[in-house]
Write a protein that holds these residues in place. Structure first.
Motif, mmCIF file in Angstrom:
data_model
loop_
_atom_site.group_PDB
_atom_site.id
_atom_site.type_symbol
_atom_site.label_atom_id
_atom_site.label_comp_id
_atom_site.label_asym_id
_atom_site.label_seq_id
_atom_site.Cartn_x
_atom_site.Cartn_y
_atom_site.Cartn_z
ATOM 1 N N LEU A 22 33.552 23.320 42.538
ATOM 2 C CA LEU A 22 33.195 23.814 41.204
ATOM 3 C C LEU A 22 31.720 23.587 40.897
ATOM 4 N N GLY A 23 31.174 22.455 41.333
ATOM 5 C CA GLY A 23 29.751 22.204 41.134
ATOM 6 C C GLY A 23 28.894 23.197 41.903
ATOM 7 N N GLY A 24 29.282 23.502 43.132
ATOM 8 C CA GLY A 24 28.558 24.497 43.909
ATOM 9 C C GLY A 24 28.628 25.874 43.287
ATOM 10 N N TRP A 38 17.336 24.512 38.548
ATOM 11 C CA TRP A 38 17.270 23.259 39.286
ATOM 12 C C TRP A 38 18.643 22.803 39.766
ATOM 13 N N LEU A 39 19.724 23.289 39.138
ATOM 14 C CA LEU A 39 21.070 22.924 39.573
ATOM 15 C C LEU A 39 21.394 23.470 40.956
ATOM 16 N N ASN A 40 20.724 24.563 41.356
ATOM 17 C CA ASN A 40 20.992 25.180 42.657
ATOM 18 C C ASN A 40 20.063 24.638 43.743
ATOM 19 N N TYR A 41 19.227 23.671 43.422
ATOM 20 C CA TYR A 41 18.323 23.084 44.408
ATOM 21 C C TYR A 41 19.124 22.198 45.352
ATOM 22 N N GLY A 42 18.911 22.368 46.636
ATOM 23 C CA GLY A 42 19.651 21.549 47.582
ATOM 24 C C GLY A 42 19.223 21.782 49.008
ATOM 25 N N GLN A 43 20.015 21.272 49.911
ATOM 26 C CA GLN A 43 19.717 21.330 51.333
ATOM 27 C C GLN A 43 20.935 21.841 52.086
ATOM 28 N N THR A 44 20.699 22.676 53.093
ATOM 29 C CA THR A 44 21.755 23.170 53.963
ATOM 30 C C THR A 44 21.545 22.589 55.349
ATOM 31 N N PHE A 45 22.615 22.057 55.930
ATOM 32 C CA PHE A 45 22.509 21.541 57.295
ATOM 33 C C PHE A 45 23.794 21.831 58.045
ATOM 34 N N GLY A 46 23.711 21.817 59.346
ATOM 35 C CA GLY A 46 24.851 22.103 60.205
ATOM 36 C C GLY A 46 24.423 22.919 61.404
ATOM 37 N N LEU A 47 25.363 23.628 62.000
ATOM 38 C CA LEU A 47 25.078 24.474 63.144
ATOM 39 C C LEU A 47 24.584 25.826 62.674
ATOM 40 N N GLY A 48 23.415 26.240 63.140
ATOM 41 C CA GLY A 48 22.880 27.551 62.769
ATOM 42 C C GLY A 48 23.648 28.677 63.435
ATOM 43 N N ILE A 68 24.514 21.160 50.218
ATOM 44 C CA ILE A 68 24.629 20.180 49.142
ATOM 45 C C ILE A 68 23.592 20.538 48.087
ATOM 46 N N THR A 69 24.054 20.729 46.844
ATOM 47 C CA THR A 69 23.162 21.046 45.734
ATOM 48 C C THR A 69 23.278 19.963 44.665
ATOM 49 N N VAL A 70 22.376 20.015 43.721
ATOM 50 C CA VAL A 70 22.400 19.058 42.609
ATOM 51 C C VAL A 70 23.698 19.223 41.812
ATOM 52 N N ALA A 71 24.107 20.467 41.600
ATOM 53 C CA ALA A 71 25.335 20.723 40.828
ATOM 54 C C ALA A 71 26.565 20.200 41.560
ATOM 55 N N SER A 72 26.615 20.293 42.885
ATOM 56 C CA SER A 72 27.773 19.782 43.609
ATOM 57 C C SER A 72 27.816 18.253 43.578
ATOM 58 N N ILE A 73 26.657 17.609 43.566
ATOM 59 C CA ILE A 73 26.626 16.146 43.442
ATOM 60 C C ILE A 73 27.099 15.727 42.054
ATOM 61 N N ILE A 74 26.671 16.454 41.026
ATOM 62 C CA ILE A 74 27.135 16.168 39.662
ATOM 63 C C ILE A 74 28.642 16.385 39.563
ATOM 64 N N GLY A 75 29.151 17.451 40.176
ATOM 65 C CA GLY A 75 30.593 17.710 40.177
ATOM 66 C C GLY A 75 31.363 16.613 40.874
ATOM 67 N N MET A 76 30.832 16.080 41.967
ATOM 68 C CA MET A 76 31.489 15.005 42.691
ATOM 69 C C MET A 76 31.515 13.727 41.853
ATOM 70 N N VAL A 77 30.422 13.415 41.183
ATOM 71 C CA VAL A 77 30.377 12.219 40.330
ATOM 72 C C VAL A 77 31.361 12.354 39.167
ATOM 73 N N LEU A 78 31.420 13.531 38.559
ATOM 74 C CA LEU A 78 32.383 13.754 37.474
ATOM 75 C C LEU A 78 33.820 13.636 37.965
ATOM 76 N N ALA A 79 34.093 14.098 39.178
ATOM 77 C CA ALA A 79 35.445 13.979 39.737
ATOM 78 C C ALA A 79 35.829 12.519 39.937
ATOM 79 N N ILE A 80 34.892 11.698 40.384
ATOM 80 C CA ILE A 80 35.172 10.271 40.566
ATOM 81 C C ILE A 80 35.409 9.596 39.220
ATOM 82 N N ILE A 81 34.631 9.977 38.199
ATOM 83 C CA ILE A 81 34.830 9.420 36.859
ATOM 84 C C ILE A 81 36.196 9.812 36.306
ATOM 85 N N ILE A 82 36.584 11.060 36.504
ATOM 86 C CA ILE A 82 37.910 11.513 36.051
ATOM 87 C C ILE A 82 39.006 10.749 36.776
#
Length: 86
Positions: A22-24, A38-48, A68-82
């Motif tokens: 949901l964050g992504g 800025w919520l869509n700022y992030g890094q992509t890694f893996g196999l090209g 991994i984006t800023v919004a997905s990190i925020i979504g993960m933190v909110l999920a842990i809080i919930i």
């Protein structure tokens, strides 16, 4: 499988996964907005390129890319809080 506090660790895993997805999604939607881009700022890694394993009878293709984006990190933190309040 229960955790230390008697909570189900699968529920935590599913909540974190839902928070990341949901964050992504929110980050992707906010990427075109001026003030929230800025919520869509992030890094992509893996196999090209996918890795292909040809065994003659069976052909297996491996590939994994993670963004991994800023919004997905925020979504993960909110999920842990919930999860903590459940």
């Amino acid at each position: 499988m229960k955790g230390a506090g008697g909570k189900n660790s699968w529920a935590l895993f599913l909540l974190i996964l839902a928070g990341i997805v949901l964050g992504g999604f929110i980050g992707m939607l906010a990427g075109d907005t001026g003030g929230l881009s800025w919520l869509n700022y992030g890094q992509t890694f893996g196999l090209g390129e996918p890795v292909v394993l040809n065994l003659g009878i069976v052909v297996i293709t491996f590939g994994l890319t993670i963004k991994i984006t800023v919004a997905s990190i925020i979504g993960m933190v909110l999920a842990i809080i919930i999860y903590r309040f459940l």
